[in-house]
Scaffold this active site. Sequence first.
Site, short mmCIF file in Angstrom:
data_model
loop_
_atom_site.label_atom_id
_atom_site.label_comp_id
_atom_site.label_asym_id
_atom_site.label_seq_id
_atom_site.Cartn_x
_atom_site.Cartn_y
_atom_site.Cartn_z
CG HIS A 100 -1.95 -1.08 1.23
ND1 HIS A 100 -2.81 -1.33 0.18
CD2 HIS A 100 -2.25 -2.02 2.18
CE1 HIS A 100 -3.58 -2.37 0.49
NE2 HIS A 100 -3.26 -2.80 1.69
CG ASP A 137 -2.54 -8.69 1.43
OD1 ASP A 137 -1.76 -8.94 2.36
OD2 ASP A 137 -3.55 -7.98 1.56
CG HIS A 139 -6.48 -5.66 2.03
ND1 HIS A 139 -5.88 -6.35 3.06
CD2 HIS A 139 -7.73 -5.37 2.43
CE1 HIS A 139 -6.75 -6.46 4.06
NE2 HIS A 139 -7.87 -5.88 3.71
ZN LIG Z 1 -3.95 -7.20 3.35
#
Ligand SMILES: [Zn+2]
Length: 246
Positions: A100, A137, A139
């Site tokens: 991220h 993952d 996300h």
């Molecule tokens: Zn994650």
Amino acid sequence: MKVVFHERFHEVYASDPAAAPGRMEAAAAPLRGVYEFVEPPPASDEDVLLVHTPSHLDYVKRLAKVYPIALLAVGGAIKASEIAMEGEPAFALIRPPGHHASPGSSWGFCYFNNVAIAVERLIRRGLIKRAVIVDFDLHFGDGTSEAFKGRSDVEYRHLPATGFIEDLDAFLRLRSYDVIAVSAGFDRALEDWGGLMKEEDYREVGRVIREHAERRCAGRRFAVLEGGYNHEVLGRNIKAFLEGLG
Ligand SMILES: [Zn+2]
């Protein structure tokens, strides 16, 4: 297969689930005595600047507890990529996670984009021309996607929630690459936030990556830890993935 790890990853540098006390101990326990552990040196600011803006680097520098550990995490991803280039698979058991982290900002427990920096460094050094980054993952790795936006030499793939083995297999069959890098997040696990992936699924994902790497890029493959927050199952799922990957 080597596991890249540093004792300082036990330090609690923040109050988020990726930095939670006991997480690295739980992740490392099933791997000790099975795989050789190697310690990475910290990355340099120059390494960070391969992907990030000077202002983002300055922001992380001001987080006094985070900065040294974040440099070690980047160093761990770099070390894993170097081991992969020698033809041996490697797993960077690192935190904070990185997917991220965009060039100029970060969120979601991430600071520097470990996998993106490792891949970009291989390219800038002329060691590879093309790479794929596979992310399983829970996300979407917006930071990694953003880091390589508009580039044809690095393709990022976040696996879908269903049919992920078929998707991974088709993706790796249809692309050309000199290394497979993996954002290995374990928060999709049945007993974690995602409630999706079983232990056997992690082994199978690892196996598909290994087979394509051996067939297509001289076996060069490495993975870095992203999410995964249920300490009860994290180590077991990482071990299953490494059994497939190795
Ligand atoms: Zn994650």
